[in-house]
Design a protein around this motif. Structure first.
Motif, PDB file in Angstrom:
ATOM      1  N   SER A 183       5.122   1.038  10.403  1.00 29.35           N
ATOM      2  CA  SER A 183       5.503   1.943   9.979  1.00 29.35           C
ATOM      3  C   SER A 183       6.568   2.558   8.770  1.00 29.35           C
ATOM      4  N   PHE A 184       7.042   3.553   7.770  1.00 30.05           N
ATOM      5  CA  PHE A 184       7.039   4.024   7.076  1.00 30.05           C
ATOM      6  C   PHE A 184       7.325   5.240   6.634  1.00 30.05           C
ATOM      7  N   THR A 185       8.414   6.033   7.032  1.00 30.61           N
ATOM      8  CA  THR A 185       8.471   7.406   5.915  1.00 30.61           C
ATOM      9  C   THR A 185       9.424   7.963   5.593  1.00 30.61           C
ATOM     10  N   PRO A 186       9.060   8.974   4.738  1.00 29.52           N
ATOM     11  CA  PRO A 186      10.812   8.704   3.664  1.00 29.52           C
ATOM     12  C   PRO A 186      11.680   9.782   3.959  1.00 29.52           C
ATOM     13  N   ARG A 187      12.734   9.198   4.259  1.00 28.57           N
ATOM     14  CA  ARG A 187      13.929  10.330   4.573  1.00 28.57           C
ATOM     15  C   ARG A 187      13.923  11.584   4.085  1.00 28.57           C
ATOM     16  N   THR A 188      14.065  11.832   2.946  1.00 28.80           N
ATOM     17  CA  THR A 188      13.565  13.303   2.144  1.00 28.80           C
ATOM     18  C   THR A 188      11.783  13.314   1.449  1.00 28.80           C
ATOM     19  N   LYS A 189      12.134  14.577   1.291  1.00 34.18           N
ATOM     20  CA  LYS A 189      10.697  14.628   0.675  1.00 34.18           C
ATOM     21  C   LYS A 189      11.056  14.444  -0.761  1.00 34.18           C
ATOM     22  N   SER A 190       9.755  14.110  -1.692  1.00 31.74           N
ATOM     23  CA  SER A 190       9.661  13.558  -3.054  1.00 31.74           C
ATOM     24  C   SER A 190       8.961  12.921  -3.145  1.00 31.74           C
ATOM     25  N   PHE A 191       8.632  13.814  -4.194  1.00 34.62           N
ATOM     26  CA  PHE A 191       6.768  12.829  -4.654  1.00 34.62           C
ATOM     27  C   PHE A 191       6.920  11.608  -5.560  1.00 34.62           C
ATOM     28  N   GLN A 192       8.541  10.971  -5.556  1.00 38.82           N
ATOM     29  CA  GLN A 192       8.721   9.332  -5.425  1.00 38.82           C
ATOM     30  C   GLN A 192       8.258   9.126  -4.201  1.00 38.82           C
ATOM     31  N   LEU A 193       8.496   9.627  -3.102  1.00 36.60           N
ATOM     32  CA  LEU A 193       8.647   8.837  -2.029  1.00 36.60           C
ATOM     33  C   LEU A 193       6.763   8.256  -1.389  1.00 36.60           C
ATOM     34  N   VAL A 194       6.513   7.366  -1.038  1.00 36.52           N
ATOM     35  CA  VAL A 194       5.370   7.399   0.218  1.00 36.52           C
ATOM     36  C   VAL A 194       5.468   7.387   1.135  1.00 36.52           C
ATOM     37  N   GLU A 195       4.525   7.584   2.128  1.00 34.11           N
ATOM     38  CA  GLU A 195       4.533   7.241   3.814  1.00 34.11           C
ATOM     39  C   GLU A 195       3.485   6.020   4.171  1.00 34.11           C
ATOM     40  N   GLY A 196       3.378   5.828   4.603  1.00 35.64           N
ATOM     41  CA  GLY A 196       2.340   4.723   5.169  1.00 35.64           C
ATOM     42  C   GLY A 196       2.998   3.622   6.389  1.00 35.64           C
ATOM     43  N   PHE A 197       1.953   1.996   5.725  1.00 32.15           N
ATOM     44  CA  PHE A 197       2.251   1.020   7.471  1.00 32.15           C
ATOM     45  C   PHE A 197       2.255  -0.028   6.499  1.00 32.15           C
ATOM     46  N   VAL A 198       2.453  -1.255   7.126  1.00 32.34           N
ATOM     47  CA  VAL A 198       3.287  -3.020   6.551  1.00 32.34           C
ATOM     48  C   VAL A 198       2.194  -3.619   7.515  1.00 32.34           C
ATOM     49  N   VAL A 199       1.014  -4.666   7.417  1.00 35.26           N
ATOM     50  CA  VAL A 199       1.558  -5.927   8.162  1.00 35.26           C
ATOM     51  C   VAL A 199       2.097  -7.357   7.359  1.00 35.26           C
ATOM     52  N   VAL A 200       3.437  -7.713   8.429  1.00 36.54           N
ATOM     53  CA  VAL A 200       3.857  -8.681   7.782  1.00 36.54           C
ATOM     54  C   VAL A 200       3.273  -9.904   9.074  1.00 36.54           C
ATOM     55  N   SER A 201       3.397 -10.799   8.505  1.00 35.53           N
ATOM     56  CA  SER A 201       3.182 -12.292   9.418  1.00 35.53           C
ATOM     57  C   SER A 201       5.228 -12.641   9.160  1.00 35.53           C
ATOM     58  N   ASP A 202       5.142 -13.170  10.502  1.00 29.91           N
ATOM     59  CA  ASP A 202       6.436 -14.295  10.899  1.00 29.91           C
ATOM     60  C   ASP A 202       7.300 -15.104  10.625  1.00 29.91           C
ATOM     61  N   ASN A 203       7.469 -15.638  10.174  1.00 32.83           N
ATOM     62  CA  ASN A 203       8.119 -16.598   9.698  1.00 32.83           C
ATOM     63  C   ASN A 203       8.228 -16.845   7.906  1.00 32.83           C
ATOM     64  N   VAL A 204       7.369 -16.056   7.312  1.00 33.47           N
ATOM     65  CA  VAL A 204       7.202 -16.484   6.163  1.00 33.47           C
ATOM     66  C   VAL A 204       7.417 -15.123   5.627  1.00 33.47           C
ATOM     67  N   TRP A 205       6.700 -14.091   6.068  1.00 33.78           N
ATOM     68  CA  TRP A 205       6.985 -12.368   5.862  1.00 33.78           C
ATOM     69  C   TRP A 205       6.513 -12.282   4.624  1.00 33.78           C
ATOM     70  N   SER A 206       5.715 -12.905   4.642  1.00 26.56           N
ATOM     71  CA  SER A 206       4.326 -12.126   3.583  1.00 26.56           C
ATOM     72  C   SER A 206       3.881 -11.274   3.773  1.00 26.56           C
ATOM     73  N   VAL A 207       3.142 -10.093   3.068  1.00 21.13           N
ATOM     74  CA  VAL A 207       2.521  -9.075   3.741  1.00 21.13           C
ATOM     75  C   VAL A 207       0.958  -9.574   3.814  1.00 21.13           C
ATOM     76  N   ARG A 208       0.234  -8.861   4.609  1.00 24.49           N
ATOM     77  CA  ARG A 208      -1.282  -9.224   4.773  1.00 24.49           C
ATOM     78  C   ARG A 208      -1.982  -8.207   4.242  1.00 24.49           C
ATOM     79  N   GLU A 209      -1.268  -6.860   4.979  1.00 22.27           N
ATOM     80  CA  GLU A 209      -2.018  -5.243   4.631  1.00 22.27           C
ATOM     81  C   GLU A 209      -1.056  -4.170   4.327  1.00 22.27           C
TER      82      GLU A 209
END
Length: 285
Positions: A183-209
């Motif tokens: 999961s990721f969250t902004p360090r400061t409040k800004s309309f240029q930042l988002v929050e959510g999560f990313v699912v990644v695969s080991d070894n290749v480090w590409s994004v699944r979701e």
């Protein structure tokens, strides 16, 4: 005698000065230990961010069939809604509008998209024109340092740790092929930042979701992207995109949901020489 009294007064004053300091020292909390899950997430995300520039340019071109289904619900409205320049023509007494489109999406590197609608059905023929920015949500490159045409700073961008905190939520799969949800969250409040999560695969480090949510003064949105599988030709491309939006301004409230499916007819990968990592300087560096 007088000297003794003077010493006693000095001692009392010194005790009064030191006593509050002692209380403050006792109340001062001990420094909290570092969060292990945050440290692990930082290490994992450093690898994802390292490979992102290469994966961003892994595809030179593609052709895809694009199907989009949408729904808009007018929760509240007043006469001011008619003056919103990008709204479609509203029907009296109608609160819900539906739409389905079939079309083609062609991409040519670096950032040229050609989207054509070949068939449309729905409550309103002008539905698709409600917001000319909608198409940009359906061809997002998750490895780009910015999202939605440079409007947002991506949590996968170089030096993103300046803007985001990461935390490892869960791990699954065999030991030689782990999958991580971070999961990721902004360090400061800004309309240029988002929050959510990313699912990644080991070894290749590409994004699944990837899911990210953001807001402006009058609009909130959430995007969920499902990516192709490891080793497939569509590994670095989105397969599904779900978009939820909420508009609120001057007493008007509108909810929208969209679901997009991409079926790739042709994918042209870049050659090894073309796809070599290249440091790009973001305007947010």
């Amino acid at each position: 005698m007088r000297q003794t009294v003077t010493y006693s007064i000095y001692a009392a004053l010194l005790l009064c000065l030191l006593w509050p300091a002692g209380l403050c020292a006792k109340k001062r909390p001990a420094p909290s230990p570092p969060d292990v899950q945050e440290l692990r997430a930082d290490s994992l995300m450093s690898r994802v961010i390292f490979f992102a520039p290469m994966y961003k340019e892994a595809v030179s071109a593609y052709k895809a069939d694009l199907y989009i289904k949408g729904r808009i619900h007018i929760k509240k409205q007043n006469f001011l809604l008619r003056f919103w320049p990008s709204i479609f023509r509203l029907r009296k007494g109608v609160r819900e509008y539906l739409m389905e489109t079939c079309g083609e999406l062609n991409y040519t590197a670096p950032d040229q998209y050609d989207q054509r609608v070949t068939a449309m059905m729905g409550t309103s023929s002008e539905f698709w024109e409600m917001d000319h920015r909608l198409p940009e949500y359906f061809h997002i490159n998750v490895y780009s340092p910015t999202l939605l045409n440079d409007k947002l700073i991506s949590p996968l961008s170089a030096k993103a740790d300046r803007y985001y905190r990461y935390r490892l939520d869960s791990v699954w799969g065999p030991s030689h092929d782990r999958t991580y949800r971070i999961s990721f969250t902004p360090r400061t409040k800004s309309f240029q930042l988002v929050e959510g999560f990313v699912v990644v695969s080991d070894n290749v480090w590409s994004v699944r979701e990837m899911r990210f949510s953001g807001r402006s003064e009058w609009f909130r949105f959430s995007v969920l992207l499902q990516m192709g599988g490891v080793g497939r030709s569509d590994e670095f491309l989105p397969l599904n995109c779900d978009l939820e939006g909420y508009f609120s301004l001057l007493g008007n409230e509108i909810e929208g949901q969209y679901a997009a499916l991409l079926d790739y007819e042709e994918i042209t990968p870049r050659s090894d020489k073309e796809a070599a990592p290249r440091r790009e300087r973001s305007r947010y560096d």
